[in-house]
Scaffold this motif. Structure first.
Motif, PDB file in Angstrom:
ATOM      1  N   LYS A   1       0.609  -1.363   0.015  1.00 24.68           N
ATOM      2  CA  LYS A   1       0.015   0.010   0.090  1.00 24.68           C
ATOM      3  C   LYS A   1       0.904   1.140  -0.024  1.00 24.68           C
ATOM      4  O   LYS A   1       0.479   2.496   0.666  1.00 24.68           O
ATOM      5  N   GLU A   2       2.024   0.995  -0.678  1.00 19.78           N
ATOM      6  CA  GLU A   2       2.896   2.452  -0.654  1.00 19.78           C
ATOM      7  C   GLU A   2       2.535   3.141  -2.159  1.00 19.78           C
ATOM      8  O   GLU A   2       2.114   2.705  -2.876  1.00 19.78           O
ATOM      9  N   ASN A   3       3.228   4.562  -2.300  1.00 19.81           N
ATOM     10  CA  ASN A   3       2.980   5.245  -3.174  1.00 19.81           C
ATOM     11  C   ASN A   3       4.328   5.601  -3.848  1.00 19.81           C
ATOM     12  O   ASN A   3       5.632   5.027  -3.613  1.00 19.81           O
ATOM     13  N   VAL A   4       4.315   5.910  -5.436  1.00 20.47           N
ATOM     14  CA  VAL A   4       5.455   6.102  -6.048  1.00 20.47           C
ATOM     15  C   VAL A   4       5.265   7.566  -6.626  1.00 20.47           C
ATOM     16  O   VAL A   4       4.372   7.816  -7.292  1.00 20.47           O
ATOM     17  N   LEU A   5       6.457   8.271  -6.447  1.00 24.86           N
ATOM     18  CA  LEU A   5       6.259   9.540  -7.125  1.00 24.86           C
ATOM     19  C   LEU A   5       7.608   9.878  -8.226  1.00 24.86           C
ATOM     20  O   LEU A   5       8.646   9.521  -7.969  1.00 24.86           O
ATOM     21  N   ILE A   6       7.036  10.081  -9.282  1.00 23.21           N
ATOM     22  CA  ILE A   6       8.020  10.179 -10.590  1.00 23.21           C
ATOM     23  C   ILE A   6       8.185  11.521 -10.926  1.00 23.21           C
ATOM     24  O   ILE A   6       7.179  12.148 -11.383  1.00 23.21           O
ATOM     25  N   THR A   7       9.302  11.990 -10.752  1.00 21.13           N
ATOM     26  CA  THR A   7       9.438  13.651 -11.436  1.00 21.13           C
ATOM     27  C   THR A   7      10.635  13.672 -12.381  1.00 21.13           C
ATOM     28  O   THR A   7      11.523  12.800 -12.706  1.00 21.13           O
ATOM     29  N   GLY A   8      10.655  14.724 -13.143  1.00 22.00           N
ATOM     30  CA  GLY A   8      11.599  14.887 -14.084  1.00 22.00           C
ATOM     31  C   GLY A   8      10.958  16.078 -15.243  1.00 22.00           C
ATOM     32  O   GLY A   8       9.785  16.037 -15.287  1.00 22.00           O
ATOM     33  N   SER A   9      11.915  16.457 -16.050  1.00 20.69           N
ATOM     34  CA  SER A   9      11.432  17.470 -16.984  1.00 20.69           C
ATOM     35  C   SER A   9      10.600  16.970 -18.073  1.00 20.69           C
ATOM     36  O   SER A   9      10.678  15.651 -18.166  1.00 20.69           O
ATOM     37  N   THR A  10      10.013  17.772 -18.797  1.00 25.10           N
ATOM     38  CA  THR A  10       9.106  17.260 -19.879  1.00 25.10           C
ATOM     39  C   THR A  10       9.737  16.150 -20.979  1.00 25.10           C
ATOM     40  O   THR A  10      10.789  16.640 -21.320  1.00 25.10           O
ATOM     41  N   GLY A  11       9.087  15.241 -21.216  1.00 20.28           N
ATOM     42  CA  GLY A  11       9.596  14.460 -22.208  1.00 20.28           C
ATOM     43  C   GLY A  11      10.667  13.208 -21.804  1.00 20.28           C
ATOM     44  O   GLY A  11      11.200  12.508 -22.653  1.00 20.28           O
ATOM     45  N   VAL A  12      11.069  13.141 -20.377  1.00 19.16           N
ATOM     46  CA  VAL A  12      12.103  12.265 -20.051  1.00 19.16           C
ATOM     47  C   VAL A  12      11.807  10.869 -19.951  1.00 19.16           C
ATOM     48  O   VAL A  12      12.479  10.098 -19.920  1.00 19.16           O
TER      49      VAL A  12
ATOM     50  N   ASP B   1      -1.080  11.171 -13.747  1.00 15.31           N
ATOM     51  CA  ASP B   1       0.045  11.780 -14.649  1.00 15.31           C
ATOM     52  C   ASP B   1      -0.115  13.136 -14.952  1.00 15.31           C
ATOM     53  O   ASP B   1      -1.209  13.770 -14.886  1.00 15.31           O
ATOM     54  N   ASP B   2       0.988  13.836 -15.369  1.00 13.97           N
ATOM     55  CA  ASP B   2       0.996  15.313 -15.671  1.00 13.97           C
ATOM     56  C   ASP B   2       0.432  16.054 -14.487  1.00 13.97           C
ATOM     57  O   ASP B   2      -0.269  17.172 -14.642  1.00 13.97           O
ATOM     58  N   PHE B   3       0.784  15.640 -13.110  1.00  8.25           N
ATOM     59  CA  PHE B   3       0.456  16.362 -11.968  1.00  8.25           C
ATOM     60  C   PHE B   3       1.119  17.743 -11.977  1.00  8.25           C
ATOM     61  O   PHE B   3       2.266  18.083 -12.289  1.00  8.25           O
ATOM     62  N   GLY B   4       0.413  18.890 -11.640  1.00  9.78           N
ATOM     63  CA  GLY B   4       0.810  20.074 -11.368  1.00  9.78           C
ATOM     64  C   GLY B   4       1.225  21.165 -12.410  1.00  9.78           C
ATOM     65  O   GLY B   4       2.126  21.883 -12.201  1.00  9.78           O
ATOM     66  N   LEU B   5       0.606  20.915 -13.705  1.00 11.10           N
ATOM     67  CA  LEU B   5       0.831  21.462 -14.765  1.00 11.10           C
ATOM     68  C   LEU B   5       0.327  23.049 -14.390  1.00 11.10           C
ATOM     69  O   LEU B   5       0.806  24.144 -15.070  1.00 11.10           O
TER      70      LEU B   5
ATOM     71  N   VAL C   1       8.903  17.414  -6.230  1.00  9.82           N
ATOM     72  CA  VAL C   1       8.208  17.201  -4.854  1.00  9.82           C
ATOM     73  C   VAL C   1       7.980  18.609  -4.136  1.00  9.82           C
ATOM     74  O   VAL C   1       7.103  18.964  -3.419  1.00  9.82           O
ATOM     75  N   SER C   2       9.126  19.072  -4.129  1.00  8.59           N
ATOM     76  CA  SER C   2       9.287  20.302  -3.074  1.00  8.59           C
ATOM     77  C   SER C   2       8.512  21.532  -3.583  1.00  8.59           C
ATOM     78  O   SER C   2       8.167  22.328  -2.782  1.00  8.59           O
ATOM     79  N   LYS C   3       7.977  21.564  -4.976  1.00  8.41           N
ATOM     80  CA  LYS C   3       6.926  22.461  -5.512  1.00  8.41           C
ATOM     81  C   LYS C   3       5.461  22.151  -5.307  1.00  8.41           C
ATOM     82  O   LYS C   3       4.820  22.958  -5.639  1.00  8.41           O
ATOM     83  N   TRP C   4       5.195  20.841  -4.876  1.00  4.49           N
ATOM     84  CA  TRP C   4       4.119  20.618  -5.070  1.00  4.49           C
ATOM     85  C   TRP C   4       3.184  21.223  -4.092  1.00  4.49           C
ATOM     86  O   TRP C   4       1.922  21.508  -4.302  1.00  4.49           O
TER      87      TRP C   4
ATOM     88  N   LEU D   1      -4.512  22.059   3.683  1.00  7.69           N
ATOM     89  CA  LEU D   1      -4.744  20.971   3.036  1.00  7.69           C
ATOM     90  C   LEU D   1      -3.526  20.310   2.106  1.00  7.69           C
ATOM     91  O   LEU D   1      -3.351  19.090   2.008  1.00  7.69           O
ATOM     92  N   ALA D   2      -2.900  21.476   1.685  1.00  8.63           N
ATOM     93  CA  ALA D   2      -1.590  20.813   0.990  1.00  8.63           C
ATOM     94  C   ALA D   2      -0.637  20.036   2.101  1.00  8.63           C
ATOM     95  O   ALA D   2      -0.022  19.031   1.584  1.00  8.63           O
TER      96      ALA D   2
END
Length: 245
Positions: A99-110, A167-171, A203-206, A215-216
């Motif tokens: 029951k764990e989560n995965v956070l995937i970050t990176g610039s566009t198109g990577v 996907d594409d969270f935070g646009l 994640v630091s910008k979320w 709420l955040a």
């Protein structure tokens, strides 16, 4: 008698079994050197395999992935700075059981969406219920469902998924309605189901994207503390492919 048996198998929807039985009757069938137990085991195995494969197909269709992706095709070139052991461990989907989560970050198109989809496909192959969403489209759908009264049904459907991919969270920053919808989704799934979030932002910008400090804090507290983090580096894979072509 064999034709009647095949017809009865079809009526009982034993599709794998009737195809296997027809094969045994053909010139390249099992022959006479197999026991009754072996033939029955063969027919049952074929039916099990057929049902298993059809279940995977149904799960994959209902997930509505953006890409047809597989873990074997993930690119581990040094410039991407991917930890192969970490990615493969996540790809084994043990995090779903925990029951764990995965956070995937990176610039566009990577390749964030591709990796998230590959993990999702792997989960489907293991019989897990998965749904993939572009985050903005999900929020639009939920706003519409509030208007037509189907919001509780849609939220309930999201809650039941073994793996939810956003996907594409935070646009763009969340408004008040979307912020509360996200809180409800994460709260329902916290400690019960797994979530993958892919974002161009670290994640630091979320916190700023979610807005409204209380709420955040609540959302990120539930997301981050049980999360595996993958930060993909390198240049855009789409740009590289375009230049190559």
């Amino acid at each position: 008698m064999n034709e009647r048996t095949i017809q009865q198998m079809k009526e009982l929807r034993l599709h794998g079994m009737h195809r296997a039985f027809e094969t045994t009757l053909g010139p390249n069938g099992m022959g006479t050197d197999h026991t009754n137990d072996e033939i029955i085991a063969y027919l049952v195995q074929c039916e099990w395999d057929d049902r298993h494969n059809r279940r995977i197909e149904r799960l994959t269709r209902s997930a509505r992935f953006r890409y047809t992706a597989v873990m074997e095709a993930v690119d581990y070139r040094p410039s991407r700075q991917l930890d192969k052991n970490q990615v493969q461990r996540i790809g084994s989907c043990g995090f779903i059981k925990k029951k764990e989560n995965v956070l995937i970050t990176g610039s566009t198109g990577v390749g964030k969406s591709y990796l998230a989809s590959a993990i999702g496909h792997q989960a489907c192959s293991m019989g897990k219920k998965v749904m993939y969403f572009n985050t903005a489209k999900l929020f639009t759908m939920l706003k519409t469902s509030k208007a037509d009264g189907s919001y509780p049904k849609q939220i309930g459907k999201l809650e039941k998924q073994d793996l939810l991919i956003l996907d594409d969270f935070g646009l763009k920053p969340l408004d008040n309605i979307n912020r509360h919808a996200l809180m409800e989704i994460i709260e329902d799934r916290h400690g019960q189901r797994s979530t993958i979030i892919a974002s161009q932002l670290p994640v630091s910008k979320w916190h700023d994207i979610i807005g409204e400090r209380t709420l955040a804090d609540a959302i990120l507290d539930r997301l981050v503390h049980t999360a595996h983090r993958i930060d993909i580096k390198g240049e855009s894979m789409r740009r590289k492919l375009k230049n190559k072509n």
